[in-house]
Design a protein around this motif. Sequence first.
Motif, PDB file in Angstrom:
ATOM      1  N   PHE A 212       0.856  -1.201   0.000  1.00 16.01           N
ATOM      2  CA  PHE A 212       0.000   0.000   0.000  1.00 16.01           C
ATOM      3  C   PHE A 212       0.893   1.253   0.000  1.00 16.01           C
ATOM      4  O   PHE A 212       1.090   1.876   1.041  1.00 16.01           O
ATOM      5  CB  PHE A 212      -0.896   0.019   1.237  1.00 16.01           C
TER       6      PHE A 212
ATOM      7  N   SER B 217      -5.740   0.736   1.717  1.00 14.08           N
ATOM      8  CA  SER B 217      -6.986   0.514   0.962  1.00 14.08           C
ATOM      9  C   SER B 217      -8.235   0.419   1.821  1.00 14.08           C
ATOM     10  O   SER B 217      -9.226  -0.139   1.399  1.00 14.08           O
ATOM     11  CB  SER B 217      -6.974  -0.683   0.014  1.00 14.08           C
TER      12      SER B 217
ATOM     13  N   SER C 170     -11.082   2.690   3.585  1.00 13.56           N
ATOM     14  CA  SER C 170     -11.592   4.046   3.459  1.00 13.56           C
ATOM     15  C   SER C 170     -12.423   4.407   4.686  1.00 13.56           C
ATOM     16  O   SER C 170     -13.272   3.627   5.119  1.00 13.56           O
ATOM     17  CB  SER C 170     -12.427   4.110   2.182  1.00 13.56           C
TER      18      SER C 170
END
Lengths: 292, 178
Positions: free
Chosen positions: B87, B120, B122
């Motif tokens: 990420f 990833s 949110s």
Amino acid sequence: MKTVLSLTLLALSSFGVYAQNEEDDLMGMFDNEEVTNYTSATFKTTRLALGYSVENPAKQDLIFLISHHFGAVNTGAYEMFGLDQATIRIGFEYGITGRLTAGIGRSSYNKTYDSYLKYKLLRQSTGSSNMPVTVNLVTGINYITLRNDYPEQGYYTSNRINYLFQVLIARKFTKNFSAQIMPSLIHNNLVPTAKDKNDKFALGIGGRYKVSNRISVNAEYHYLFPNQVVSYEIKNSLTLGMDIETGGHVFQLFFTNSVQLNPLDFITNTTGDWTSGNFFFGFNVTRTFTLR
Amino acid sequence: MNKIFLFILITFSLSISAQKYVTKSGMVKFSSDAPLEKIEATNNNVMSAIDLSKQNVVVKILVKSFRFEKALMEEHFNENYMESDEFPNSTFKGKFIDAPDMNSNDIQKIKIEGKIVMRSISKPLVIIVDVKIEGDAIKIDGKFDVKIDDFSIGIPSAVSGKISENLEVFFKFNLKAL
């Protein structure tokens, strides 16, 4: 008039698309920001298991490293399967820069002092600059201080000195899997017979697989090319182990057929035999101190 | 007639682009003030853009660009907590709820609503930031808290005393008109 209409339509339609995901569009401004992404943490610490890894301590970091082997496992219950015996090396490594490391150590095997320099020549990277591997150069020297039992034979100081030249080539293939190959040249000033070579070449291979973020399994093997040591029986060094990382410490536990703890010693002098139980349990404990 | 229309069209599109502000050297700092150890890291290469016509704000952070006091902390942050090979970026996408007054020289408190994406995952974020207009630049700074739990960052029990559950995040951007 037709062109104006079509132009207007074009402008309006592109405006419509823009309005749909305008935030993504704004973010899109940064899509082409190319930076060089250097691979970090190919291995957990500066040792693969027994030998050097391509990791260097950070600038002005000091690593205190205790390496310890017990006796041979096949010595039986009387020796508590080797736990009664011990070989130990105590060492320090210091990051002169992030890429240049100086190390010193003292091993109980042959009462040896060792020192080495390790320089990171290339760094694996992706992005604006692409480099598939990390390459380190290692040069080491050691000095044996074991008493000369045959003073009448004459004994030069130079006889006690040995040299190591090693190239470490490593690649972090995935976040969990890294591999390293390490060609080595070892020069022994004194060898037992004239038939034994002073310069010995070996090729090592090793790697690690991370089973969790803090635990990895490691393996390391050094193949000593034949007809270099002939006066006594020699085995190739094979070490299987695991790394456990806990904050500032890394614990490395392993089984190995090498009794020595210094690459300069074990690559050419391993006599333990895995098949007959003549191998050793050992561990490294490293502690990193930030001196800045 | 045609020419006038085209002219209007072009000026219109120009005026849109003139309302974009951007920086690539924004500052984001976070600190974790746990009883055993204070951890602090700063990133001075944060990218951010504002489109005033739409009142949009975006922020993009390269996770690997955070600098720690100790190199080992930095390695653990990237390897064990943020897993930044997997990420590499954290982002924020949001909107000004009220438009800043471009003619004011005072510090304006403005509400921003949006989504923060880390690893990833949110999460919605609503914050009030300080906005100051200086010539053709917009200065924004503020702070907010991040709950480590929200982003499924595993903290082993052995070090739980060294990392607090909440991170305080500070930011400072100086966006220049594009």
